[in-house]
Design an enzyme around this catalytic site. Structure first.
Site, mmCIF file in Angstrom:
data_model
loop_
_atom_site.group_PDB
_atom_site.id
_atom_site.type_symbol
_atom_site.label_atom_id
_atom_site.label_comp_id
_atom_site.label_asym_id
_atom_site.label_seq_id
_atom_site.Cartn_x
_atom_site.Cartn_y
_atom_site.Cartn_z
ATOM 1 N N HIS A 1 23.781 13.300 22.985
ATOM 2 C CA HIS A 1 25.051 12.989 23.663
ATOM 3 C C HIS A 1 25.398 11.509 23.561
ATOM 4 O O HIS A 1 26.062 10.970 24.437
ATOM 5 C CB HIS A 1 24.975 13.433 25.129
ATOM 6 N N GLU B 1 12.577 -6.792 29.905
ATOM 7 C CA GLU B 1 12.319 -7.884 30.857
ATOM 8 C C GLU B 1 11.529 -9.019 30.231
ATOM 9 O O GLU B 1 11.833 -10.179 30.444
ATOM 10 C CB GLU B 1 11.499 -7.362 32.046
ATOM 11 N N ARG C 1 8.128 -16.308 42.104
ATOM 12 C CA ARG C 1 9.366 -15.660 42.538
ATOM 13 C C ARG C 1 10.480 -15.812 41.507
ATOM 14 O O ARG C 1 11.479 -15.106 41.575
ATOM 15 C CB ARG C 1 9.834 -16.283 43.867
ATOM 16 N N LYS D 1 10.481 -2.608 31.101
ATOM 17 C CA LYS D 1 9.377 -3.561 30.880
ATOM 18 C C LYS D 1 9.614 -4.349 29.600
ATOM 19 O O LYS D 1 9.472 -5.558 29.568
ATOM 20 C CB LYS D 1 8.031 -2.846 30.733
ATOM 21 N N LYS E 1 11.110 -12.469 41.066
ATOM 22 C CA LYS E 1 10.165 -11.458 41.543
ATOM 23 C C LYS E 1 10.679 -10.801 42.804
ATOM 24 O O LYS E 1 10.490 -9.618 43.020
ATOM 25 C CB LYS E 1 8.814 -12.143 41.804
ATOM 26 N N CYS F 1 14.917 -18.181 45.093
ATOM 27 C CA CYS F 1 14.605 -19.507 45.633
ATOM 28 C C CYS F 1 13.433 -19.448 46.599
ATOM 29 O O CYS F 1 13.249 -18.470 47.324
ATOM 30 C CB CYS F 1 15.799 -20.071 46.397
ATOM 31 N N ASN G 1 17.931 -20.866 50.535
ATOM 32 C CA ASN G 1 17.670 -19.658 49.749
ATOM 33 C C ASN G 1 18.674 -18.621 50.216
ATOM 34 O O ASN G 1 18.777 -18.364 51.410
ATOM 35 C CB ASN G 1 16.226 -19.182 50.019
ATOM 36 N N GLY G 2 19.425 -18.039 49.284
ATOM 37 C CA GLY G 2 20.389 -17.012 49.675
ATOM 38 C C GLY G 2 21.761 -17.329 49.122
ATOM 39 O O GLY G 2 21.907 -18.124 48.193
ATOM 40 N N GLU H 1 11.415 3.104 32.608
ATOM 41 C CA GLU H 1 10.511 2.018 33.001
ATOM 42 C C GLU H 1 9.936 1.321 31.766
ATOM 43 O O GLU H 1 9.820 0.098 31.736
ATOM 44 C CB GLU H 1 9.401 2.580 33.909
ATOM 45 N N TRP I 1 16.630 -20.643 42.150
ATOM 46 C CA TRP I 1 17.046 -19.623 41.192
ATOM 47 C C TRP I 1 18.564 -19.604 41.282
ATOM 48 O O TRP I 1 19.127 -19.179 42.285
ATOM 49 C CB TRP I 1 16.438 -18.269 41.581
HETATM 50 C C1 G6P Z 1 12.937 -7.480 40.834
HETATM 51 C C2 G6P Z 1 11.575 -7.538 40.182
HETATM 52 C C3 G6P Z 1 11.117 -6.129 39.818
HETATM 53 C C4 G6P Z 1 11.135 -5.239 41.048
HETATM 54 C C5 G6P Z 1 12.495 -5.262 41.755
HETATM 55 C C6 G6P Z 1 12.404 -4.626 43.128
HETATM 56 O O1 G6P Z 1 13.871 -7.054 39.914
HETATM 57 O O2 G6P Z 1 11.613 -8.342 39.025
HETATM 58 O O3 G6P Z 1 9.810 -6.169 39.289
HETATM 59 O O4 G6P Z 1 10.851 -3.928 40.668
HETATM 60 O O5 G6P Z 1 12.917 -6.613 41.958
HETATM 61 O O6 G6P Z 1 11.572 -5.413 43.912
HETATM 62 P P1 G6P Z 1 10.742 -4.868 45.132
HETATM 63 O O7 G6P Z 1 9.992 -6.064 45.634
HETATM 64 O O8 G6P Z 1 11.722 -4.356 46.125
HETATM 65 O O9 G6P Z 1 9.843 -3.793 44.628
#
Ligand code: G6P
Length: 608
Positions: free
Chosen positions: A503, A487, A27, A484, A603, A2, A98-99, A480, A74
């Site tokens: 395994h 996501e 965000r 990616k 984000k 949010c 927000n929260g 990673e 969000w």
């Molecule tokens: C969210 C974002 C990721 C990020 C993670 C940690 O999941 O979508 O891209 O790696 O948060 O965020 P930070 O700001 O702590 O790197």
């Protein structure tokens, strides 16, 4: 997650609130809304989905007024519908939040028992009802705020309008960040300085427990006891110019292609290019004197930390305890106060990472923050900051922040090795020279591999699952790569240590399972190639990412091979990140998904 914005202005605010909400889009959100006070009455406009829907609503039903608050939501509690969108209004009080209000169920039951009628299924609405109840009992807005804040448990930042106090925005912070912006005869409020950047760069951060009363030319901040407190004013470096796509189709694409430049900048802070030596950034955290290292982070930043672990162990002979922050913070880990801790975060606001850092600080460890946003909470609370200098990262899927985190961790590990005497001066020089060479190689790779990756992505986009395998630092990189892809393309993908193939994951391998194998020609190469053969033998679609030496040695007819230049082992994870990022990007483009704002993701994750 949010986002919050507020303006106590000299002229109409609704368009400016909408523009500010657009700067919060990155965000992640699924509905949005604005409330203003005009002619002594609250007016509100909300819409489900993207801001363009709110914009259309505002065209049909413009909001007047020179004071207002806005919100991108969000969803946490309650579906992302218009009804659940903020602001929530109860008895002339508008609230954006927000929260997460952790005790909302208890508060809601209590309020309902005294006649409150809830319109939404959000946790946030309890705030409006608590305030309304206090106002009915005769309290002023300020008194009601103070009383309400004493009842809330959880993480929150809030902006509130009282219809009968039409010149004031009230705000509160306990967790997710909130900044007050100082304008010319106007005041602003926002979740981060980028939100406010075109309005003002002069900002004051609220700290946890603070709440504020903001008027056109004045503001007061109170602590949780209601005492007036002074908080320093900063000039923020946030700039809107840095958050445009330029000629690129997506922010993610732009961020992938700007990596050579930003990494060069990040490295310049951590290595001495003239002498090929690592630079000691801080005397606060001396790796020579620490007994071990703790690393914690979330998401992509965690995976950067995992690669960093290999480097600190190898070059600095430091044993590293690493975990995702959401687990780390609750594990009750016995920690030595002689250990040092590193927290990695692009945003510097991730709730679990921040909590883990506070936990380590309380245990007496020196804590360092590898952060992109130097004005963030994690940066401000750390003993030492190691800035990654990636510039604003807008695409939800992290790319340049990841490689800049890696570059900084590599430089720190080399510096730690030097300080601890576990690498020779010669080795230090060789390693640093590899880092210096890296941006040039990245540029070349980005130039050359695109056609091949675009071709591969067409094929990959037709599958529903994918496996990524690697050994050594290529193992976290495999995770990673999988992260990616899932996501932004919504293809189910898993990253595994290649040695774990037998395994479990091998049971999934058939002609419908593409397997992306990350195998630079390093000391693990032959073993990883054996795993590749095992996949090929079972009809799996092998995509091999290797280098020139590796390509010369791996003769398999059934594979697609992406060939990268031969590079030194320390920079291989960064170079090999590039095809993985591009692969995810082009698969998403082929599938037509929302590359920069993938569904359900945020984000900056400011709640647990
Ligand atoms: C969210 C974002 C990721 C990020 C993670 C940690 O999941 O979508 O891209 O790696 O948060 O965020 P930070 O700001 O702590 O790197």
């Amino acid at each position: 997650m949010c986002g919050i914005v507020g303006i106590v202005g000299r002229h109409s605010v609704s368009q400016r609130l909408l523009e500010a909400l657009k700067r919060l889009e990155y965000r992640g959100y699924d509905s949005a809304g604005i409330a203003t006070i005009s002619g002594g009455r609250l007016e509100r406009c909300r819409a489900q989905g993207k801001l363009v829907n709110l914009e259309m609503r505002l065209e049909q039903q413009p909001l007047n007024g020179m004071i207002g608050i806005g919100h991108t939501r969000w969803a946490t509690h309650g579906a992302p519908t218009e009804r659940n969108a903020h602001p929530h209004i109860v008895d002339g009080i508008a609230v954006v939040h927000n929260g997460i209000i952790e005790n909302f169920a208890e508060l809601k039951a209590e309020l309902e028992a005294t006649g409150a009628d809830f319109e939404t299924s959000t946790d946030s609405e309890v705030v409006a009802h608590l305030l309304a109840k206090s106002r009915r009992g005769g309290m002023s807005g300020r008194e009601a705020m103070h009383a309400m804040l004493k009842r809330l448990k959880g993480a929150f930042s809030l902006a509130i309008l009282f219809q009968d106090e039409p010149a004031t925005i009230m705000a509160a912070r306990n967790g997710p960040p909130l900044v007050i912006g100082h304008g010319d005869g106007e005041m602003f409020l926002g979740s981060d300085p980028i939100t406010l950047a075109p309005l003002t760069n002069e900002v004051t951060y609220l700290v946890d427990g603070d709440w504020a009363v903001i008027e056109k030319t004045d503001f007061r901040i109170f602590d949780s006891e209601g005492n007036v407190v002074a908080r320093p004013r900063h000039t923020s470096m946030a700039s809107v110019d840095r958050v445009t796509k330029g000629d690129y189709d997506h922010f993610m694409q732009k961020e992938i292609y700007e990596q050579p430049e930003v990494i060069a900048g990040a490295l310049a802070r951590h290595i001495d290019i003239a002498s090929n030596r690592a630079v000691q950034v801080s005397t606060e955290l001396n790796f020579a004197n620490v007994s071990s290292l703790v690393i914690s982070a979330c998401g992509t930043a965690y995976l950067a930390g995992l690669i960093g672990k290999y480097w600190f162990e190898r070059y600095a002979r430091l044993s590293v305890e690493i975990d995702v922050a959401s687990e780390f913070r609750y594990r009750d880990i016995p920690l030595s106060p002689h250990a040092a801790a590193l927290f990695i975060s692009q945003s510097g606001e991730t709730a679990d990472t921040l909590a883990s850092m506070r936990y380590c600080k309380a245990q007496g460890l020196k804590v360092g923050a590898v952060v992109n946003t130097s004005e963030s909470t994690i940066a401000r609370e750390a003993d030492v900051i190691f800035p990654i200098l990636a510039g604003p990262e807008i695409g939800v899927a992290s790319t340049k922040a990841f490689t800049c985190q890696l570059a900084v961790l590599a430089a720190l590990a080399i510096g730690a090795g030097k300080a601890r005497g576990t690498i020779t001066e010669d080795e230090e020089r060789q390693l640093v020279m590899s880092l210096i060479e890296m941006p040039r190689i990245m540029r070349r790779v980005l130039r050359n591999i695109r056609p091949k990756i675009e071709l591969l992505s067409k094929e990959l986009s037709g599958y529903s699952h994918a496996l990524f395998l690697g050994r050594g630092t290529s193992f976290p990189l495999a995770m990673e790569g999988a992260l990616k892809l899932k996501e932004i393309s919504y293809i189910h993908a898993e990253g595994y240590a290649a040695g774990e193939l037998k395994h479990g994951p091998i049971a999934l391998v058939d002609k419908n399972m593409p397997v992306i194998i990350i195998a630079p020609h390093d000391r693990f190469f032959d073993k990883t190639v054996s795993n590749m053969q095992e996949v090929a033998a079972r009809g799996g679609r092998v995509i091999l990412l290797t280098d020139e030496s590796g390509a010369a040695r791996s003769k398999l007819d059934t594979i697609h091979t992406v060939v990268l230049p031969d590079v030194e082992e320390i920079i291989a994870p960064i170079i090999f990140s590039l095809p993985l990022q591009l692969l995810a990007y082009y698969v998403a483009v082929t599938k037509g998904t929302d590359v920069d704002q993938p569904r359900n993701l945020a984000k900056s994750v400011t709640v647990e």
